[in-house]
Design an enzyme around this catalytic site. Structure first.
Site, PDB file in Angstrom:
ATOM      1  N   SER A   1     -11.828 -16.658  27.411  1.00  0.00           N
ATOM      2  CA  SER A   1     -13.211 -17.012  28.225  1.00  0.00           C
ATOM      3  C   SER A   1     -13.320 -18.503  28.311  1.00  0.00           C
ATOM      4  CB  SER A   1     -14.204 -16.312  27.752  1.00  0.00           C
ATOM      5  OG  SER A   1     -14.375 -15.098  28.254  1.00  0.00           O
TER       6      SER A   1
ATOM      7  N   SER B   1     -15.033 -15.812  30.900  1.00  0.00           N
ATOM      8  CA  SER B   1     -16.420 -15.714  31.327  1.00  0.00           C
ATOM      9  C   SER B   1     -17.219 -17.162  31.251  1.00  0.00           C
ATOM     10  CB  SER B   1     -17.291 -14.825  30.419  1.00  0.00           C
ATOM     11  OG  SER B   1     -17.021 -15.228  28.957  1.00  0.00           O
TER      12      SER B   1
ATOM     13  N   LYS C   1     -23.293 -22.972  26.875  1.00  0.00           N
ATOM     14  CA  LYS C   1     -22.872 -21.588  27.616  1.00  0.00           C
ATOM     15  C   LYS C   1     -24.059 -20.675  27.292  1.00  0.00           C
ATOM     16  CE  LYS C   1     -19.519 -17.745  28.075  1.00  0.00           C
ATOM     17  NZ  LYS C   1     -18.345 -17.255  27.525  1.00  0.00           N
TER      18      LYS C   1
END
Lengths: 557, 548
Positions: B216, B192, B97
């Site tokens: 997330s 996210s 990420k």
């Protein structure tokens, strides 16, 4: 709270003058002088607060001032408080900056054990209660040399609280006696230093040096138990000595390792305290007392002329010798404190609470640190007084002047002279000469061993005391020579020829018949005058005791 | 109840190896293939790179680190040739990420503030993966600074859910009268960590790192049909994870199956001297034991999680899963977490306060975006931050600063901290009462079309979508979302298991057992990945040109 009272006769103007007068009495160092000159300047702080007994005119009221201090001492450690970067003064700009110090996203603080130990040791030396659990907080403000936008500090639960600092203040009116004072320590907290902003006005640029960013600081908060600049300065000096003795901070003001902010207010005795102002960045011992005294006086003048005091931050302009409002928002800022989520609570242990099998690298034992505390300045002074029969004020002077105590010990080691003689010579002739030439002890042209040799000559009655003074002056001017050399070159040895001395005495008696008359009329001091005259005639090479004996015999025969 | 599970295919982790493509394998399987020389690290890396290019439209990656990946693959290949493989992860393509610091590779947090920021250091978790020989394929898309639940609010555009293009979803969607047009109704990936979830789901890597502050990792895992694991707070280092909420952030792990998550956790977990909030106790990597008997297991069903907004489909799957545990002998008990409903508002205060603080460093001085205005330092700060942050970030900074004001601190921040303690205590009480694991939904429903999703603002969405996941962050507990079934729309639905703090191994053991019972189907993306789908391990591997 026993705030010392100040009395002023004419709206304090005289007080201001006396302050200025006092401050410049001995302060010769240049304004931006070396560290040593600043420290020496400290002795010259005004001693106005004891020149109080002026009678008040009718209708005038007394004023009392209240002074509290916040002192930031840079911790003497190899690396920074939360990162592994080195701590070093005057390194090339931005050469000691870790990713954390530059606040690179994702970096985390890791607490430096050495800094915690320094805080605990300082707390113990200042008689504080050490909190076994303390917390870290973030204090937010935007400033170019604060890369993260917040400073990690200990706002809610600091590492040490409720201590006290004993210090001495010289009483000028009573011939340099020392009055013992105490100021309470509110708390000691660990926090990060900021970087430095260097303003280039020419190009309208600000350059940032992050070498200092993240260096460990001890913020020591002194309760408002002081009442004038000198008290504040002496309290700071004592703290400085303690930090240096502990080795927890070099506490060198010229290098910014010790920085002082003062909270100041004035009020009429018996009435509530006045609104306080904060004078920031008193970064020189020389100006600390001066700035505080100026600010006290300014507030009094302001109030007496019907004005009011604003709760504001001021800075001291050393060129103008006055404090000026900083007119920034800093004072009114909301720091939006928040717990630092990346640091768990800081836990300390004592021998009793130490968990069994704990990794010694991971725990700090308060008792162990207490056992290993070095000798503190108050203990050193106590020892000096006991060992050498020193007067208290001399013990203060020996410690307050940088390097003087070591010099004194070195002279003592090499000489047979009595402590009393050594003290007199070191504190009066030697220190006086240093002051006169604006030199630090380390810069002295006279070495301890030379002084020791000189005092041996004096002690062994090889030279007279006035000859000794002469030798000292010559030593100062020509450091390469030994006292013995100077004595022999200048023929300053004590005259041993008794006949010659008797002749000198006889000649003096004959030449000064009126003094002899005076003596015979019953003035006992006239004999001293005669002794002086003989010594002078002997070019300071006569032993006054011997001369007295000869004179007395000749007069009575 | 069993009829519902009957439409699950049998193609799950560790089964039917023979017919499966190389990229479709689990991490453990492909690791075995590498060890046996069935494929070389470079070949595997090139296949993934090729697929990343083909699925570029998913917008799962912000940066594809092709050169670095190929170089790492080459090194890995050399090790395999010498017989010095570094372990299970050697040669395995992984994605990170884009809020984990990667040395020499852009780390943007999907923000204009950091769009050109190249960090000089690796996050501890990244370094640990690299030390094990993992191949870094690239940095995955997210909501700006991980603030969101859809992966729709980043500076580089939204992530598209691979299931939007799956055979399974298309088949179901066609039944709908208004779904005729091409690609208008693509679905959000969840967030996210949507990029990481999409990357794993679309077979472009075998494991991905996400971050999990309020769900997330688990939320996009559920929407993309992969496993999303949030370890206990303090088990895995946050050093190098660009923070959202320091006291809740945890690096998350996204994989195709629970076993793989355990392998990655084994590499990542353990004390990090650079993160003082990691636990000191030494961590031993574990192999998940095969659980055969769940009769001693006590599964809690928190009654407060049965909210009106929960879709009937998810609710039904949840109860079927509970039945499954029960039918296999586990004790399933209704439990109460009474402070659950305060979690979202409490989170809002704590999150924005920490955001306000953490974002203070982005002033344009040391790194990141700097505006052209140089009237004064203050003007420069203001313009830099206005240009650098999106509305969501700025909004959170403003509210956070409001909550931290001296006059508000007690009323908001301190209260929220107290509520957080109550929420954490809810879990402690339940687990102390003998419950081993909690079973809950991960999301309210399946992934929704982007068009639908953006009808609500980020704040509303985050508040809705974090509802089941966020309390675990408040309490620092390990939680894992396991894909359980496809909805009527042919879209994945995940359920969540939550365990006591530092029971990560036990939690994953239960999750693995659960996963084995339910046989979640593999995503079918043949139409997009034509040559990919034709490549099975027994065929000759086509050489893929990387310079197209």
């Amino acid at each position: 709270m026993a705030a010392l009272m100040l009395r002023f006769c004419c709206a304090g103007r005289r007080w201001t003058l006396s302050c200025v007068d006092g401050a410049f009495r001995q302060g010769r160092g240049p304004l931006t002088g070396s560290m040593s000159s600043r420290i020496r300047g400290q002795r010259s702080v005004a001693q106005h607060s004891f020149t109080t007994a002026q009678k008040l005119k009718k209708g005038e009221r007394e004023w009392a001032a209240v002074v509290g201090l916040e002192i930031h001492a840079q911790i003497s450690s190899n690396s920074k408080l939360f990162s592994g970067s080195q701590v070093h003064f005057a390194a090339p700009p931005n050469s000691l900056v870790s990713f954390f110090d530059a606040s690179l996203p994702g970096t985390l603080p890791v607490l430096n054990r050495r800094c915690v130990e320094a805080a605990v040791m300082t707390g113990l030396a200042l008689n504080c209660h050490i909190n076994k659990k303390s917390l870290f907080d973030r204090k937010h403000y935007f400033y170019a040399d604060l890369p993260a936008g917040y400073q990690i500090t200990q706002q809610r639960l600091p590492i040490a609280v409720n201590g006290s600092l004993a210090y001495g203040v010289c009483i000028r009116s009573q011939h340099s006696q020392v009055a013992n004072k105490t100021v309470r320590i509110k708390q000691i907290q660990l926090e990060q230093d900021s970087g430095k902003s260097l303003h280039d006005d020419l190009r309208a640029q600000t350059l940032i040096d992050l070498n200092r960013a993240g260096v460990g600081l001890l913020e020591v908060v002194l309760e408002p138990d002081m009442s004038c600049g000198e008290e504040a300065a002496m309290a700071v000096r004592e703290l400085q000595l303690i930090l240096q003795a502990l080795g927890t901070s070099q506490a060198n003001m010229a290098e910014g390792q010790l920085r002082v902010d003062a909270n100041i207010s004035v009020h009429h005795p018996g009435e509530p305290w006045g609104i306080r102002t904060e004078v920031k960045n008193l970064n020189s011992a020389k100006f600390l007392a001066k700035a505080i005294d100026y600010e006290i006086q300014r507030q009094i003048n302001e109030l007496e002329s019907g004005g009011e005091i604003l709760n504001e931050t001021r800075s001291f302009d050393y060129k103008l010798g006055c404090t000026v409002s900083m007119r920034d928002k800093e004072g009114k800022q909301d720091y939006r404190f928040m717990p630092e989520p990346n640091l768990p609570p800081l836990l300390l242990f004592d021998s009793e609470s130490l968990p069994a099998g704990a990794d010694p690298q991971q725990v700090i034992n308060i008792d162990q640190l207490r056992e290993h505390l070095p000798e503190l300045p108050s203990q050193t002074r106590e020892k000096l007084m006991l060992q050498y029969g020193l007067r208290p004020e001399y013990s203060f002077t020996l410690l307050n002047e940088v390097g003087l105590l070591e010099f004194f010990h070195n002279v003592m080691k090499d000489t047979k002279a009595k402590p009393h003689t050594v003290t007199n010579w070191v504190l009066n002739r030697f220190l006086g000469s240093l002051k006169q030439h604006s030199l630090a002890v380390s810069e002295s042209p006279v070495t301890p061993s030379a002084l020791a040799e000189l005092l041996d000559l004096l002690d062994g009655r090889a030279i007279s005391s006035s000859a000794a003074k002469q030798v000292f002056q010559l030593l100062w001017r020509s450091p390469g020579k030994t006292p013995a050399q100077i004595v022999s070159e200048q023929k300053l040895e004590l005259l041993q020829d008794r006949e010659a001395l008797e002749q000198l005495c006889r000649a003096t008696l004959e030449g000064h018949a009126h003094v002899v008359m005076d003596l015979k009329k019953g003035n006992p001091r006239a004999i001293n005058k005669l002794i002086g005259l003989v010594c002078k005639a002997a070019l300071n090479r006569a032993d006054p005791t011997l001369i007295k004996e000869i004179l007395e015999r000749q007069l009575s025969s | 109840m069993t009829f519902l599970f009957s439409f699950f295919s049998l193609d799950h982790c560790g089964s039917r190896l023979g017919t499966k493509t190389m990229l479709g394998r689990s991490l453990r399987e492909v690791s075995a293939a590498l060890k046996q020389g069935q494929i070389t690290p470079t070949e595997l890396c090139q296949k993934c790179l090729s697929l990343i290019k083909k699925t570029k439209f998913l917008n799962a990656y912000i940066t594809v680190s092709e050169e670095v990946a190929l170089k790492q693959a080459e090194e890995s290949e050399r090790r395999y040739k010498k017989g010095h493989s570094l372990g299970n992860l050697d040669g395995i393509p992984v994605a990170i990420k884009d809020n984990f610091s990667t040395s020499g590779i852009k780390t943007t947090c999907a923000s204009n503030m950091l769009k050109d920021y190249i960090p000089p250091y690796n996050a501890t978790v990244v370094q640990k993966l690299l030390d094990q020989g993992a191949i870094l394929m690239g940095k995955t898309n997210l909501d700006e600074f991980a603030m969101g639940s859809g992966s729709t609010d980043g500076a580089f555009g939204p992530v598209k859910n691979p299931w939007s293009y799956s055979k399974q979803h298309k088949a179901k969607r066609k039944e709908k009268p208004h779904a005729e047009s091409e690609d208008p109704d693509w679905l959000i990936a969840g967030g996210s960590s949507g990029g990481s979830a999409a990357a794993v789901s679309a077979f472009t890597c075998f494991a991905a790192l996400g971050s999990d502050t309020g769900g997330s990792t688990r939320n996009p895992a559920a929407h993309c049909g992969v496993v999303g694991f949030k370890p206990s707070y303090g088990l895995v280092s946050r050093h190098g994870l660009i923070p959202l909420v320091n006291s809740m952030d945890v690096p998350g792990i996204l994989t195709r199956c629970v076993d793989d998550a355990a392998i990655v956790l084994g590499v990542l977990a353990g004390h990090d001297p650079k993160d003082s909030t990691t636990v000191q106790d030494p961590f031993k990597p574990f192999t998940l034991p095969t659980l055969t008997d769940v009769s001693k297991l006590r599964v809690g069903i928190p009654k407060e999680y049965l909210v009106p907004e929960l879709s009937r489909e998810v609710q039904s799957l949840w109860s079927k899963a509970a039945d499954l545990f029960e039918s296999e002998g586990a004790k399933v008990i209704e439990v109460s977490l009474p402070h659950t409903s305060y979690s979202i508002v409490c989170y809002h205060v704590l999150c924005t306060a920490e955001v306000a603080s953490n974002m203070a460093r982005f002033d344009g001085l040391e790194y990141g975006h700097r505006c052209n205005i140089d009237l004064s330092t203050e003007a420069m700060y203001a313009a830099t931050r206005r240009e650098g942050f999106n509305d969501v970030v700025r909004g959170r900074i403003l509210s956070g600063n409001y909550f931290l004001l001296k006059e508000n601190y007690e009323n908001y921040f301190v209260k929220a901290q107290k509520v957080r303690r109550l929420i954490a205590n809810d879990f402690v009480n339940v687990f102390n009462s003998g419950v081993d694991v909690l079973l809950t939904p991960t999301t309210l429903g399946e992934a929704v079309p982007y068009k639908e999703f953006i009808k609500e603002d980020n704040r509303t969405r985050s508040a809705q979508d974090d509802i089941f996941t966020q309390a675990a962050n408040m309490a620092g507990l390990p939680a894992v979302s396991v894909p359980v079934a496809l909805s009527n729309q042919g879209l994945p639905v995940g359920l969540q298991l939550i365990g006591p703090a530092f029971s990560d191994q036990q939690l994953l053991t239960v999750a693995r057992w659960f996963e084995k019972q339910i046989h979640f189907p593999v995503i079918q993306l043949q139409e997009i990945m034509d040559d990919f789908s034709s490549v099975s391990e027994n065929e000759k591997l086509p050489s893929i040109s990387l310079k197209q």
